[in-house]
Motif scaffolding. Structure first.
Motif, PDB file in Angstrom:
ATOM      1  N   ILE A   1       4.191  -4.269 -10.638  1.00 31.64           N
ATOM      2  CA  ILE A   1       2.951  -3.664 -11.143  1.00 31.64           C
ATOM      3  C   ILE A   1       2.704  -2.372 -10.375  1.00 31.64           C
ATOM      4  CG2 ILE A   1       0.508  -4.065 -11.614  1.00 31.64           C
ATOM      5  CD1 ILE A   1       1.123  -7.108 -11.194  1.00 31.64           C
ATOM      6  N   PRO A   2       3.061  -1.201 -10.949  1.00 28.34           N
ATOM      7  CA  PRO A   2       2.867   0.070 -10.246  1.00 28.34           C
ATOM      8  C   PRO A   2       1.412   0.486 -10.229  1.00 28.34           C
ATOM      9  CG  PRO A   2       3.741   0.465 -12.436  1.00 28.34           C
ATOM     10  CD  PRO A   2       3.665  -1.031 -12.281  1.00 28.34           C
ATOM     11  N   ALA A   3       1.087   1.434  -9.340  1.00 27.65           N
ATOM     12  CA  ALA A   3      -0.285   1.936  -9.262  1.00 27.65           C
ATOM     13  C   ALA A   3      -0.680   2.626 -10.556  1.00 27.65           C
ATOM     14  CB  ALA A   3      -0.424   2.893  -8.078  1.00 27.65           C
TER      15      ALA A   3
ATOM     16  N   ALA B   1      10.709   5.501  -4.988  1.00 26.44           N
ATOM     17  CA  ALA B   1      11.136   6.597  -4.125  1.00 26.44           C
ATOM     18  C   ALA B   1       9.987   7.304  -3.429  1.00 26.44           C
ATOM     19  CB  ALA B   1      11.935   7.604  -4.948  1.00 26.44           C
ATOM     20  N   HIS B   2       8.774   7.232  -3.989  1.00 25.49           N
ATOM     21  CA  HIS B   2       7.699   8.109  -3.516  1.00 25.49           C
ATOM     22  C   HIS B   2       6.618   7.394  -2.701  1.00 25.49           C
ATOM     23  CE1 HIS B   2       9.640  11.065  -5.972  1.00 25.49           C
ATOM     24  NE2 HIS B   2       9.513  10.310  -7.040  1.00 25.49           N
ATOM     25  N   GLY B   3       6.824   6.128  -2.390  1.00 25.28           N
ATOM     26  CA  GLY B   3       5.902   5.423  -1.513  1.00 25.28           C
ATOM     27  C   GLY B   3       4.551   5.116  -2.108  1.00 25.28           C
ATOM     28  N   HIS B   4       4.439   5.098  -3.441  1.00 24.81           N
ATOM     29  CA  HIS B   4       3.158   4.793  -4.068  1.00 24.81           C
ATOM     30  C   HIS B   4       2.863   3.296  -3.973  1.00 24.81           C
ATOM     31  CE1 HIS B   4       3.857   8.581  -6.730  1.00 24.81           C
ATOM     32  NE2 HIS B   4       3.408   8.881  -5.524  1.00 24.81           N
ATOM     33  N   GLY B   5       1.569   2.965  -3.928  1.00 25.80           N
ATOM     34  CA  GLY B   5       1.177   1.566  -3.879  1.00 25.80           C
ATOM     35  C   GLY B   5       1.617   0.822  -5.137  1.00 25.80           C
ATOM     36  N   HIS B   6       1.921  -0.462  -4.980  1.00 25.60           N
ATOM     37  CA  HIS B   6       2.349  -1.282  -6.108  1.00 25.60           C
ATOM     38  C   HIS B   6       2.220  -2.747  -5.721  1.00 25.60           C
ATOM     39  CE1 HIS B   6       5.870  -0.965  -3.503  1.00 25.60           C
ATOM     40  NE2 HIS B   6       6.279  -2.115  -4.021  1.00 25.60           N
ATOM     41  N   ALA B   7       2.470  -3.605  -6.685  1.00 22.50           N
ATOM     42  CA  ALA B   7       2.417  -5.041  -6.427  1.00 22.50           C
ATOM     43  C   ALA B   7       3.625  -5.707  -7.061  1.00 22.50           C
ATOM     44  CB  ALA B   7       1.130  -5.651  -6.977  1.00 22.50           C
ATOM     45  N   LEU B   8       3.990  -6.860  -6.531  1.00 19.32           N
ATOM     46  CA  LEU B   8       5.067  -7.690  -7.059  1.00 19.32           C
ATOM     47  C   LEU B   8       4.511  -9.099  -7.150  1.00 19.32           C
ATOM     48  CD1 LEU B   8       8.135  -7.242  -7.744  1.00 19.32           C
ATOM     49  CD2 LEU B   8       8.629  -8.235  -5.502  1.00 19.32           C
ATOM     50  N   ALA B   9       4.594  -9.704  -8.334  1.00 22.98           N
ATOM     51  CA  ALA B   9       3.910 -10.979  -8.520  1.00 22.98           C
ATOM     52  C   ALA B   9       4.624 -11.849  -9.543  1.00 22.98           C
ATOM     53  CB  ALA B   9       2.462 -10.740  -8.963  1.00 22.98           C
ATOM     54  N   SER B  10       4.288 -13.144  -9.506  1.00 21.95           N
ATOM     55  CA  SER B  10       4.863 -14.091 -10.472  1.00 21.95           C
ATOM     56  C   SER B  10       4.267 -13.905 -11.856  1.00 21.95           C
ATOM     57  CB  SER B  10       4.631 -15.529 -10.000  1.00 21.95           C
ATOM     58  OG  SER B  10       3.238 -15.767  -9.802  1.00 21.95           O
ATOM     59  N   GLY B  11       3.054 -13.365 -11.916  1.00 21.70           N
ATOM     60  CA  GLY B  11       2.396 -13.127 -13.194  1.00 21.70           C
ATOM     61  C   GLY B  11       1.368 -12.027 -13.055  1.00 21.70           C
TER      62      GLY B  11
ATOM     63  N   GLU C   1       8.606   7.485 -10.530  1.00 25.93           N
ATOM     64  CA  GLU C   1       7.863   6.612  -9.616  1.00 25.93           C
ATOM     65  C   GLU C   1       8.546   5.261  -9.472  1.00 25.93           C
ATOM     66  OE1 GLU C   1       3.496   4.437  -9.180  1.00 25.93           O
ATOM     67  OE2 GLU C   1       3.782   6.014 -10.668  1.00 25.93           O
ATOM     68  N   VAL C   2       9.009   4.699 -10.575  1.00 28.31           N
ATOM     69  CA  VAL C   2       9.679   3.400 -10.564  1.00 28.31           C
ATOM     70  C   VAL C   2      11.056   3.557 -11.198  1.00 28.31           C
ATOM     71  CG1 VAL C   2       9.647   1.010 -11.374  1.00 28.31           C
ATOM     72  CG2 VAL C   2       7.502   2.134 -10.709  1.00 28.31           C
ATOM     73  N   MET C   3      12.101   3.232 -10.440  1.00 31.19           N
ATOM     74  CA  MET C   3      13.456   3.205 -10.982  1.00 31.19           C
ATOM     75  C   MET C   3      13.843   1.746 -11.183  1.00 31.19           C
ATOM     76  SD  MET C   3      15.078   6.070  -8.443  1.00 31.19           S
ATOM     77  CE  MET C   3      16.727   5.402  -8.641  1.00 31.19           C
ATOM     78  N   HIS C   4      14.072   1.361 -12.434  1.00 33.25           N
ATOM     79  CA  HIS C   4      14.407  -0.027 -12.762  1.00 33.25           C
ATOM     80  C   HIS C   4      15.866  -0.083 -13.187  1.00 33.25           C
ATOM     81  CE1 HIS C   4      13.842  -3.675 -15.642  1.00 33.25           C
ATOM     82  NE2 HIS C   4      14.336  -4.051 -14.473  1.00 33.25           N
TER      83      HIS C   4
ATOM     84  N   GLY D   1       0.806  -1.211   0.000  1.00 33.29           N
ATOM     85  CA  GLY D   1       0.000   0.000   0.000  1.00 33.29           C
ATOM     86  C   GLY D   1       0.842   1.266   0.000  1.00 33.29           C
ATOM     87  N   GLU D   2       0.163   2.417   0.046  1.00 27.79           N
ATOM     88  CA  GLU D   2       0.851   3.707   0.118  1.00 27.79           C
ATOM     89  C   GLU D   2       1.708   3.758   1.388  1.00 27.79           C
ATOM     90  OE1 GLU D   2       0.655   6.562  -1.841  1.00 27.79           O
ATOM     91  OE2 GLU D   2      -0.480   5.520  -3.390  1.00 27.79           O
ATOM     92  N   SER D   3       2.829   4.455   1.293  1.00 28.01           N
ATOM     93  CA  SER D   3       3.751   4.513   2.419  1.00 28.01           C
ATOM     94  C   SER D   3       4.442   5.868   2.457  1.00 28.01           C
ATOM     95  CB  SER D   3       4.802   3.399   2.294  1.00 28.01           C
ATOM     96  OG  SER D   3       5.866   3.593   3.185  1.00 28.01           O
ATOM     97  N   ASP D   4       4.824   6.306   3.669  1.00 27.58           N
ATOM     98  CA  ASP D   4       5.618   7.524   3.800  1.00 27.58           C
ATOM     99  C   ASP D   4       7.071   7.278   3.412  1.00 27.58           C
ATOM    100  OD1 ASP D   4       3.537   9.095   4.637  1.00 27.58           O
ATOM    101  OD2 ASP D   4       3.891   8.734   6.770  1.00 27.58           O
ATOM    102  N   GLY D   5       7.460   6.029   3.336  1.00 26.96           N
ATOM    103  CA  GLY D   5       8.845   5.702   3.054  1.00 26.96           C
ATOM    104  C   GLY D   5       9.102   5.430   1.584  1.00 26.96           C
TER     105      GLY D   5
END
Length: 318
Positions: free
Chosen positions: A50-52, A68-78, A132-135, A32-36
């Motif tokens: 999978i970014p928001a 860097a900005h604490g936005h919600g995202h997901a990490l998944a196998s598919g 938002e996402v640094m890859h 979820g969203e985070s301050d960190g």
């Protein structure tokens, strides 16, 4: 002085935390969203970030992603894998890693997740302008220091031994700097000509920034700062403003106030000393400037337990 290290230290709070996750497909984690700020390193297998907002990012073994900005995202196998909510504790700690679905089988993916706690009210422009996402894909011969830090951290999380708590904390601090350094090296390699990647690469601007960070209390003039990099006053002011995003003395004032906030929280030195170390000869002038920047008086700021109690009117760069 090291501008990158200073920028990170200015907004870091508390201790970073991380955990190693051994998973078997299908698997998915929703954050979820985070301050960190968070990171994920794929140590084995493949996955999707999978970014928001924006397109999913395919990850291979060795890839690093930083959010860097604490936005919600997901990490998944598919992309169609079920997602399990992951909640970081109130103390910033990660939950215990889940056991593989098949206790007798081998995990087909190993991912290392971590979080840094940040005070976003003092976000340095250097960090605020990150995407938002640094890859950072794993490529042979690139970012060798980052790869070494990842390997050491993975080993320490896998084989807990005496001293691990201190070692993991130090490695996480190191990893953050390596991630940011690798990103800006990648940006410079791609020919980016604006923003902080360009500012740190510009000899005149970086010389002025080092001077400001090295001695923020000095009564710098634009001409003196330009002289640090061998430029005239007008040429330096134009270049600094174009790359940093604000005039030299505006940045100097912001950094002085950021330094003052850190000093107030770090020790119980008299306000007179804090004012002098922040570039103010008058305690009254310092208190007035501090309240304008933070929304509270220096003494009240020092007594408050943390960023969460910052007055609503305090300035922010995020």
């Amino acid at each position: 002085m090291d501008v990158l290290s200073d920028a990170v230290a200015a907004m870091r709070t508390g201790r970073p935390h991380s955990s190693r996750q051994d998973v078997q497909a299908p698997w998915g984690m929703r954050f979820g969203e985070s301050d960190g700020a968070g990171f994920h390193v794929l140590l084995r297998g493949s996955a999707w970030l999978i970014p928001a907002g924006g397109e999913p990012v395919a990850l291979a073994a060795g890839d690093v992603v930083f959010l860097a900005h604490g936005h919600g995202h997901a990490l998944a196998s598919g992309l169609d894998a079920p997602l399990k909510e992951v909640r970081v504790g109130s103390d910033g700690r990660w939950p215990e890693p889940p056991r593989p679905a098949d206790a007798h089988g081998c995990a087909d993916a190993v991912v290392m997740c971590g979080v840094y706690r940040l005070d976003r009210s003092r976000a340095h422009r250097l960090l605020a302008e990150l995407p938002e996402v640094m890859h950072l894909p794993a490529r042979v011969g690139t970012h060798r220091s980052l790869r070494a830090a990842v390997e050491l951290l993975g080993m320490e999380l896998d084989e807990r031994s005496p001293g691990s708590d201190a070692i993991v904390t130090a490695l996480l601090d190191t990893l953050l700097l390596y991630i940011l350094r690798a990103w800006w090296q990648q940006e410079r390699g791609a020919g980016r000509t604006a923003g902080w990647a360009a500012a740190l690469a510009d000899p005149a601007v970086s010389a002025a920034l080092r001077a400001i960070h090295g001695d923020p209390a000095r009564p710098w003039t634009v001409q003196e700062l330009g002289g640090e990099g061998g430029l005239s006053r007008a040429a330096f002011a134009r270049r600094f403003t174009a790359l940093v995003g604000e005039p030299p003395l505006t940045y100097l004032t912001w950094w002085r106030m950021t330094t003052a906030g850190r000093l107030l929280r770090a020790d119980d030195a008299p306000l007179r000393q804090v004012a002098q170390r922040s570039g103010y000869t008058s305690e009254f002038a310092f208190a007035k400037a501090f309240k304008r920047e933070y929304g509270v008086a220096p003494g009240q700021y020092r007594r408050s337990p943390g960023p969460a109690n910052r007055a609503p009117g305090s300035n922010s760069r995020v």
